[in-house]
Design an enzyme around this catalytic site. Structure first.
Site, short mmCIF file in Angstrom:
data_model
loop_
_atom_site.label_atom_id
_atom_site.label_comp_id
_atom_site.label_asym_id
_atom_site.label_seq_id
_atom_site.Cartn_x
_atom_site.Cartn_y
_atom_site.Cartn_z
N SER A 1 5.31 8.54 5.81
CA SER A 1 3.88 8.73 6.01
C SER A 1 3.66 9.41 7.34
CB SER A 1 3.18 7.36 6.02
OG SER A 1 1.87 7.49 6.52
N TYR B 1 3.22 -1.01 9.49
CA TYR B 1 3.37 0.15 8.61
C TYR B 1 3.89 1.35 9.41
CZ TYR B 1 2.24 3.49 4.88
OH TYR B 1 2.32 4.45 3.90
N1 LIG Z 1 -1.22 6.65 -1.09
C1 LIG Z 1 -1.16 7.22 0.09
O1 LIG Z 1 -2.17 7.76 0.59
C2 LIG Z 1 0.14 7.27 0.85
C3 LIG Z 1 0.18 7.98 2.06
C4 LIG Z 1 1.36 8.07 2.76
C5 LIG Z 1 2.49 7.44 2.26
N2 LIG Z 1 2.44 6.73 1.10
C6 LIG Z 1 3.67 6.10 0.63
O2 LIG Z 1 3.91 6.48 -0.70
C7 LIG Z 1 4.69 5.47 -1.36
C8 LIG Z 1 4.04 5.11 -2.69
O3 LIG Z 1 2.77 4.58 -2.41
P1 LIG Z 1 1.56 4.59 -3.44
O4 LIG Z 1 0.42 5.26 -2.79
O5 LIG Z 1 2.02 5.06 -4.78
O6 LIG Z 1 1.22 3.03 -3.46
P2 LIG Z 1 1.05 1.95 -4.63
O7 LIG Z 1 0.30 2.53 -5.78
O8 LIG Z 1 0.52 0.76 -3.93
O9 LIG Z 1 2.54 1.71 -5.13
C9 LIG Z 1 3.48 1.05 -4.32
C10 LIG Z 1 4.69 0.81 -5.18
O10 LIG Z 1 5.69 0.19 -4.36
C11 LIG Z 1 6.14 -0.96 -5.05
N3 LIG Z 1 6.71 -1.98 -4.17
C12 LIG Z 1 6.13 -2.64 -3.15
N4 LIG Z 1 7.00 -3.52 -2.62
C13 LIG Z 1 8.16 -3.40 -3.33
C14 LIG Z 1 9.42 -4.01 -3.28
N5 LIG Z 1 9.69 -4.97 -2.37
N6 LIG Z 1 10.38 -3.63 -4.15
C15 LIG Z 1 10.13 -2.65 -5.07
N7 LIG Z 1 8.95 -2.05 -5.19
C16 LIG Z 1 7.98 -2.41 -4.31
C17 LIG Z 1 4.92 -1.47 -5.81
O11 LIG Z 1 5.32 -2.39 -6.81
P3 LIG Z 1 4.36 -3.59 -7.35
O12 LIG Z 1 3.49 -2.99 -8.42
O13 LIG Z 1 5.33 -4.61 -7.85
O14 LIG Z 1 3.57 -4.07 -6.17
C18 LIG Z 1 4.41 -0.15 -6.34
O15 LIG Z 1 5.14 0.26 -7.46
C19 LIG Z 1 4.77 4.30 -0.38
O16 LIG Z 1 6.01 4.31 0.31
C20 LIG Z 1 3.64 4.58 0.60
O17 LIG Z 1 3.86 4.00 1.86
C21 LIG Z 1 1.30 6.63 0.38
#
Ligand SMILES: NC(=O)c1ccc[n+]([C@@H]2O[C@H](COP(=O)([O-])OP(=O)(O)OC[C@H]3O[C@@H](n4cnc5c(N)ncnc54)[C@H](OP(=O)(O)O)[C@@H]3O)[C@@H](O)[C@H]2O)c1
Length: 229
Positions: free
Chosen positions: A136, A151
């Site tokens: 991020s 984070y």
């Molecule tokens: N969305 C944004 O704006 C944004 C910006 C910068 C970076 N990111 C990064 O992008 C990545 C994906 O995020 P997203 O936006 O798609 O978020 P999301 O929809 O909240 O998805 C997060 C995913 O991570 C899984 N997860 C959490 N803890 C876990 C664990 N201990 N073991 C295995 N899986 C786990 C969740 O599973 P569960 O369903 O079981 O909870 C879910 O599948 C993350 O690394 C996040 O930090 C996102």
């Protein structure tokens, strides 16, 4: 046949990365900490998508998943460390929640690091090994601001892992990079007002997962463009 493993792929960016890789005819090992959720997401996606239970915050789950992949299919070309948790968004660094900081580190940093090391023997069997860690911009130290200390520190640590491993694995042709997906309308970003589509957020990750052999390594990119570490 090229094989990719994606963590946290039951929803959000991880699920879309899995979908885009399957569309490019990768065999995708779609992992999620809830086995049922992994299975139903894998069933919904077209292509060769297999489900595997994997909680990246649990070293025993990492060891078990690595053993399963070693048994079948027995090699790996692409690892996408996507699973992420935002346990302390908006919390002050001057008034921290150390439990939430630990949770962030356990998933976002230790989880990705342990898994990468556990899968390295399989990646080394690939002719074109790639590791992509979904980081991020909040983890970039050059432009780091306040709040969300767990984070931010976990993603900065993840970026450090990218630099360390890319350096050590350069001679073996393993390309290791970090990706910022941008501010994406997922369960994580949506409630904070993100409008970028999940498809667009995932495409920069897929670009790094499918780099040619002369592609970059040790970098941090958003939408194919370098981001300050
Ligand atoms: N969305 C944004 O704006 C944004 C910006 C910068 C970076 N990111 C990064 O992008 C990545 C994906 O995020 P997203 O936006 O798609 O978020 P999301 O929809 O909240 O998805 C997060 C995913 O991570 C899984 N997860 C959490 N803890 C876990 C664990 N201990 N073991 C295995 N899986 C786990 C969740 O599973 P569960 O369903 O079981 O909870 C879910 O599948 C993350 O690394 C996040 O930090 C996102």
């Amino acid at each position: 046949m090229s094989i990719a493993l994606v963590t946290g792929a039951n929803r959000g960016i991880g699920r879309e990365v899995a979908r885009q890789l399957a569309e490019r005819e990768y065999t995708v090992i779609l992992t999620a900490r809830d086995e049922e959720k992994a299975r139903s997401a894998a069933d919904e996606l077209p292509g060769d998508v297999r489900a595997l239970a994997l909680d990246v915050s649990d070293p025993a789950s990492i060891a078990a998943a690595a053993e399963e992949v070693a048994d079948d299919p027995g090699s790996l070309d692409v690892l996408v460390n996507n699973a992420g948790a935002g346990a302390d968004f908006g919390v002050s660094g001057a008034d921290p929640d150390f439990h939430a900081i630990q949770q962030s580190l356990d998933t976002n940093f230790f989880g990705a690091y342990r898994l990468t090391v556990a899968l390295l023997p399989l990646l080394r069997r690939s002719e074109h090994p790639r590791v992509v860690s979904v980081s991020s911009g909040m983890g970039g130290i050059a432009e780091m601001g306040g709040w969300s200390p767990g984070y931010r520190v976990s993603k900065a640590s993840l970026n450090a892992m990218t630099r360390i491993l890319s350096t050590e694995l350069a001679d073996e042709g393993v390309l290791v990079n970090s990706a910022c997906p941008g501010f994406v309308a997922t369960d994580m970003g949506g409630p904070m007002g993100a409008t970028k589509s999940v498809e667009d957020g995932a495409s920069g990750v897929v670009w790094l997962a499918t780099l040619p052999d002369d592609g970059p390594s040790g970098g941090f990119f958003r939408d194919g463009e370098p981001v300050a570490f």
